[in-house]
Enzyme design. Structure first.
Site, mmCIF file in Angstrom:
data_model
loop_
_atom_site.group_PDB
_atom_site.id
_atom_site.type_symbol
_atom_site.label_atom_id
_atom_site.label_comp_id
_atom_site.label_asym_id
_atom_site.label_seq_id
_atom_site.Cartn_x
_atom_site.Cartn_y
_atom_site.Cartn_z
ATOM 1 N N ARG A 1 15.802 12.697 -10.232
ATOM 2 C CA ARG A 1 15.191 11.543 -10.914
ATOM 3 C C ARG A 1 15.407 10.210 -10.175
ATOM 4 N NH1 ARG A 1 17.158 14.851 -15.100
ATOM 5 N NH2 ARG A 1 15.480 15.731 -16.362
ATOM 6 N N LYS B 1 5.285 1.525 -2.189
ATOM 7 C CA LYS B 1 4.257 2.520 -2.479
ATOM 8 C C LYS B 1 4.604 3.810 -1.754
ATOM 9 C CE LYS B 1 -0.094 0.181 -3.573
ATOM 10 N NZ LYS B 1 -1.492 0.007 -3.111
ATOM 11 N N HIS C 1 -9.910 -0.490 2.360
ATOM 12 C CA HIS C 1 -9.298 0.813 2.133
ATOM 13 C C HIS C 1 -10.161 1.746 1.296
ATOM 14 C CE1 HIS C 1 -5.895 -1.177 3.870
ATOM 15 N NE2 HIS C 1 -5.084 -0.160 3.669
#
Length: 359
Positions: free
Chosen positions: A120, A142, A247
């Site tokens: 986790r 990201k 993108h």
């Protein structure tokens, strides 16, 4: 000379250190003796940098393991992600272990995603070795893997504990990869810094020739701009979407042609010109600005024409899977002048198709 800037995210803030020979300097990794580390890298980077990094960490009392995955965008997959998790489990790594991502954007993304999921969430460090990862993907948290139907569609926002950018790594970078990184560099000038765009027009050859002073300034400025955006909108609810200029079109090229056939930066280069053509059709961008963008991309040795083998109609299904899509409607980042963009929705499909056709 070393430069340090901070990504301001309250208790998850972290430093970005930029300089030469940083892979041999322990203090920048924010580790201490007795910690356990798994270094994730690929089969291109491993022969060049891995053993020296492991030796340096071990010399400072860090206990190390490593896992080497295949190199290339086509391996940014669930299988590679699982390979990293298997290495963590097989070596009995715990919640206090730290993952080090040594490589380009693919390694940073998939290793960061593995760190976000293992028990986790464990800490990880970004050590980007390509220009694209140094100026863009290593900063901002990201992390993701690709799916055959869409790029970066499976992942998490998960910040590193530090980013260590060794400019010397660029000396072993192939010319094509260096140019691919310059696409993301040029993006920053288009979206939010016209003065930086002007600087790039004058110094693009210095960057291609790996001038250390030019690279140091360029990487710092890109990271500084991205850090500002990330601090204002970490999970891309609003402003951070501007970082995706080109993108939506570019990801369509990558997905349709097969990941790795066009490098990410190459696809973004063409995608930015498609966005510029869309802006022109909407009456929002002057021809002279489009010419400046195209000329700079050409000087950076980047493609400026869409792939001939890709049908114009094939872009739309991929673009509709973009993460910015809301209620089935495209949202595109559109340049209105050099140094300024808008995120727009409701653009007619016919306009998008014409902009692709004109590119």
């Amino acid at each position: 000379m070393q430069k340090i800037l901070n990504v301001a995210l309250d208790n998850r803030s972290y430093p970005i250190t930029i300089g030469e020979n940083l892979l041999s300097q322990f203090e920048h990794f924010k580790l201490h003796s007795g910690q356990r580390v798994l270094v994730v890298t690929n089969d291109t980077i491993a022969p060049i940098y891995l053993q020296d990094l492991l030796d340096m960490l071990e010399a400072h009392g860090v206990k190390t393991d490593s896992v080497i995955v295949p190199d290339g965008e086509q391996y940014k997959t669930m299988e590679t992600w699982n390979q990293i998790l298997t290495a963590l489990l097989a070596n009995n790594h715990t919640r206090s272990s730290i993952l080090v991502a040594l490589g380009g954007g693919v390694i940073g993304d998939v290793a960061g995603f593995a760190a976000s999921a293992y028990q986790r969430g464990i800490k990880f460090i970004q050590v980007p070795t390509t220009l694209l990862s140094q100026v863009d993907s290593s900063v901002g948290g990201k992390t993701a893997i690709n799916h055959p139907l869409g790029k970066n569609m499976i992942g998490a926002f998960y910040q590193p504990q530090s980013v260590v950018i060794d400019i010397n790594c660029l000396k072993t970078l192939p010319q094509r990869e260096l140019s691919a990184g310059l696409a993301e560099v040029i993006k920053y000038g288009i979206i939010m810094d016209s003065a930086f765009f002007n600087w790039l027009e004058t110094h693009i050859d210095d960057l291609l020739n790996l001038d250390v002073d030019a690279l140091s300034y360029c990487i710092y400025r890109c990271c500084e701009l991205k850090a500002q955006v990330v601090a204002a909108d970490e999970t891309e609810q609003d402003m951070r979407a501007i970082l995706n200029l080109g993108h939506t079109y570019g990801h369509a090229i990558e997905a349709e042609l097969g990941y790795g056939n066009w490098l990410h930066g190459e696809a973004v280069s063409v995608g930015m010109l498609m966005a510029a053509q869309t802006a022109k059709l909407l009456g929002l961008l002057a021809d002279k600005d489009i010419e400046r963008i195209e000329n700079l991309l050409i000087k950076a040795k980047l493609p400026v024409k869409r792939p001939e083998q890709m049908a114009i109609e094939s872009y739309i299904p991929h673009m509709l899977r973009d993460k910015k899509v809301i209620s089935g409607k495209l949202r595109l980042v559109i340049p209105t002048k050099i140094g300024q963009v808008e995120v727009m929705d409701g653009i007619e499909k016919s306009v998008v198709l014409e902009s692709i056709n004109n590119s």
